[in-house]
Design a protein around this motif. Structure first.
Motif, mmCIF file in Angstrom:
data_model
loop_
_atom_site.group_PDB
_atom_site.id
_atom_site.type_symbol
_atom_site.label_atom_id
_atom_site.label_comp_id
_atom_site.label_asym_id
_atom_site.label_seq_id
_atom_site.Cartn_x
_atom_site.Cartn_y
_atom_site.Cartn_z
ATOM 1 N N UNK A 85 5.166 34.282 26.121
ATOM 2 C CA UNK A 85 5.547 35.653 26.619
ATOM 3 C C UNK A 85 4.914 35.755 28.201
ATOM 4 N N UNK A 86 3.585 35.467 27.936
ATOM 5 C CA UNK A 86 2.776 35.998 29.095
ATOM 6 C C UNK A 86 1.527 35.172 29.138
ATOM 7 N N UNK A 87 0.743 35.196 30.260
ATOM 8 C CA UNK A 87 -0.450 34.767 30.296
ATOM 9 C C UNK A 87 -1.338 36.133 30.660
ATOM 10 N N UNK A 88 -2.316 36.391 29.824
ATOM 11 C CA UNK A 88 -2.973 37.554 29.935
ATOM 12 C C UNK A 88 -4.462 37.310 29.930
ATOM 13 N N UNK A 128 0.406 36.058 18.558
ATOM 14 C CA UNK A 128 -0.860 35.923 18.699
ATOM 15 C C UNK A 128 -1.437 35.436 19.654
ATOM 16 N N UNK A 129 -2.536 35.111 20.123
ATOM 17 C CA UNK A 129 -3.162 34.534 21.521
ATOM 18 C C UNK A 129 -3.568 33.416 21.256
ATOM 19 N N UNK A 152 0.125 34.498 25.207
ATOM 20 C CA UNK A 152 0.554 35.106 24.088
ATOM 21 C C UNK A 152 1.941 34.619 23.561
ATOM 22 N N UNK A 153 1.763 34.316 22.413
ATOM 23 C CA UNK A 153 2.989 33.384 22.099
ATOM 24 C C UNK A 153 3.491 34.060 20.562
ATOM 25 N N UNK A 154 4.591 33.584 19.900
ATOM 26 C CA UNK A 154 5.162 33.640 18.677
ATOM 27 C C UNK A 154 5.696 32.134 18.316
ATOM 28 N N UNK A 155 5.834 32.124 16.927
ATOM 29 C CA UNK A 155 6.124 30.779 16.356
ATOM 30 C C UNK A 155 7.501 30.837 15.989
ATOM 31 N N UNK A 156 8.343 29.936 16.254
ATOM 32 C CA UNK A 156 9.711 30.013 15.857
ATOM 33 C C UNK A 156 9.939 28.428 15.511
ATOM 34 N N UNK A 157 11.230 28.472 14.534
ATOM 35 C CA UNK A 157 11.421 27.209 14.037
ATOM 36 C C UNK A 157 12.389 26.449 15.054
ATOM 37 N N UNK A 158 13.198 27.186 15.890
ATOM 38 C CA UNK A 158 13.717 26.373 16.924
ATOM 39 C C UNK A 158 13.431 27.310 18.350
ATOM 40 N N UNK A 159 13.657 26.553 19.430
ATOM 41 C CA UNK A 159 13.575 27.285 20.643
ATOM 42 C C UNK A 159 14.415 28.471 20.735
ATOM 43 N N UNK A 160 14.357 29.767 21.013
ATOM 44 C CA UNK A 160 15.253 30.742 21.104
ATOM 45 C C UNK A 160 16.104 30.550 22.413
ATOM 46 N N UNK A 161 17.457 30.635 22.302
ATOM 47 C CA UNK A 161 18.249 30.496 23.228
ATOM 48 C C UNK A 161 18.553 31.938 24.023
ATOM 49 N N UNK A 211 5.093 22.533 21.919
ATOM 50 C CA UNK A 211 5.077 22.066 20.427
ATOM 51 C C UNK A 211 4.031 22.573 19.614
ATOM 52 N N UNK A 212 2.751 22.777 20.416
ATOM 53 C CA UNK A 212 1.578 23.073 19.623
ATOM 54 C C UNK A 212 0.552 24.025 20.463
ATOM 55 N N UNK A 213 -0.462 24.648 19.698
ATOM 56 C CA UNK A 213 -1.396 25.135 20.284
ATOM 57 C C UNK A 213 -2.323 24.494 21.114
ATOM 58 N N UNK A 214 -2.423 23.099 20.679
ATOM 59 C CA UNK A 214 -3.141 22.112 21.523
ATOM 60 C C UNK A 214 -2.598 21.913 22.980
ATOM 61 N N UNK A 215 -1.183 21.523 22.927
ATOM 62 C CA UNK A 215 -0.489 21.566 24.276
ATOM 63 C C UNK A 215 -0.783 22.649 25.130
ATOM 64 N N UNK A 216 -0.560 23.733 24.422
ATOM 65 C CA UNK A 216 -0.724 25.027 25.172
ATOM 66 C C UNK A 216 -2.168 25.098 25.868
ATOM 67 N N UNK A 217 -3.244 25.019 25.144
ATOM 68 C CA UNK A 217 -4.803 24.800 25.561
ATOM 69 C C UNK A 217 -4.717 23.980 26.556
ATOM 70 N N UNK A 218 -4.326 22.842 26.494
ATOM 71 C CA UNK A 218 -4.473 21.921 27.620
ATOM 72 C C UNK A 218 -3.925 22.312 28.934
ATOM 73 N N UNK A 219 -2.750 22.982 28.781
ATOM 74 C CA UNK A 219 -2.141 23.670 30.225
ATOM 75 C C UNK A 219 -3.025 24.613 30.744
ATOM 76 N N UNK A 220 -3.501 25.483 29.688
ATOM 77 C CA UNK A 220 -4.288 26.658 30.084
ATOM 78 C C UNK A 220 -5.637 26.201 30.797
#
Lengths: 107, 239
Positions: free
Chosen positions: B9-12, B29-30, B39-48, B80-89
């Motif tokens: 949703x956002x970077x904060x 969760x963050x 800030x993210x939420x978990x979903x089975x499939x990417x929301x359209x 796909x994963x928290x790890x991927x997001x951490x790497x981007x951040x």
């Protein structure tokens, strides 16, 4: 043919009602915000789409939207706005890229 | 996240948790990396995207903004994963931290106007009519004699009028803003569309100025919406 048309009209009316309820809810949320008088309810939908589909941070990763999807969202929104022509004329919006046939079917 | 996605949703600069829920009611969760977090939420499939989810995304971001400096994400960012997001951040940490400082304490306001179709020379502001040269006035006086020229002049006048109104509207509003961006698309020559990054305590003054401009612009109606999260000011170059 005309029965299909009537069904389509009913469906649109239902969509419109649902949308108006959401819009009202959004307006009420806004009224708790900083500048309650500023948000114009019709235009805010278009501004919302502009921002959420064209602005904001894009991170590396899968963006779910292809260009065609964006067009579809615009099309869906157009169908829900009761007076697209008025909005286009008065509010500085031009969604005519979505096609003249859609314009003709606007409510 | 096995098989699912994290929707961002956002970077904060901070996240207080609380009662805010994400799309489809999913908990937020963050994912942290140094001074920035996503800030993210978990979903089975990417929301359209549909209208409801666009508003839901917006609502989440607005609520996050109440307690923190944030950079709103465009709809549809997933990893796909928290790890991927951490790497981007980690990779973009300096950029995000700088952008957060630029928007801290400010909100985005949107202003639109549509210029009327080929306004007749006399119906708007005399000031604009004064822009015509003597030669142009001659043609305008007798357009039937010079149809091609009259048409071109009409187009040119429309364009000048657009620039003039852009100037009349944009300058006084930009003066109240930290940053601003004119967004009128090339396909919409008669549309005025701009975004302004405005200090929270200036929002009311900004609204009043829009009202005053509306009163002076005759048949051009300005429409101002907001406050929005700073979607148009997430990068160094606005856009």
């Amino acid at each position: 043919m005309s029965r299909d048309r009537a069904q389509e009209d009913r469906r649109r009316a239902q969509q419109r009602e649902a949308w108006q309820a959401r819009r009202e809810a959004s307006r009420q949320r806004q009224e708790r915000g900083v500048a309650r008088a500023l948000r114009d309810r019709d235009v805010s939908l278009l501004d919302l789409v502009d921002r959420l589909l064209d602005g904001g941070v894009v991170i590396h990763g899968d963006i779910t939207l292809a260009v065609a999807d964006v067009d579809l969202v615009y099309v869906g929104l157009r169908a829900l706005i009761s007076s697209v022509e008025t909005i286009e004329r008065e509010m500085g919006v031009s969604l005519s890229a979505a096609g003249p046939s859609l314009k003709a079917s606007a409510l | 996240v096995s098989g699912g996605v994290l929707y961002v949703y956002a970077v904060a600069d901070s996240f207080s948790g609380g009662a805010v829920r994400g799309l489809h009611g999913a908990p937020l969760r963050a994912v942290e990396c140094g001074p920035v977090q996503a800030i993210v939420s978990e979903h089975a499939v990417a929301p359209e995207p549909d209208e409801e989810l666009l508003w839901a995304h917006e609502q989440v971001v607005e609520q996050l903004m109440e307690g923190a400096a944030i950079l709103p994400m465009r709809f549809g960012n997933t990893v796909a994963s928290p790890g991927e997001l951490e790497a981007i951040l980690a990779r973009r940490q300096a950029e995000f931290a700088a952008s957060l400082e630029r928007v801290r304490g400010a909100v985005e306001l949107s202003v639109r106007a549509q210029l009327p179709e080929a306004a007749a020379p006399t119906d708007v502001q005399p000031k604009l009519e004064q822009l015509a040269s003597p030669g142009e006035r001659q043609v305008l006086k007798d357009p039937a004699e010079h149809p091609g020229t009259a048409y071109l002049l009409e187009r040119a006048r429309e364009q000048r009028r657009g620039e003039e109104i852009g100037e009349l509207v944009h300058r006084p509003l930009a003066a109240l803003a930290r940053r601003s961006v004119l967004k009128a698309g090339s396909g919409e020559p008669r549309a005025f569309k701009a975004a302004y990054l405005v200090d929270e305590e200036v929002v009311e003054t900004f609204g009043e100025r829009v009202g005053k401009l509306n009163a002076t612009l005759g048949d051009v109606k300005l429409s101002c919406t907001g406050p929005w999260p700073p979607y148009s000011f997430v990068a160094e170059e606005p856009g």
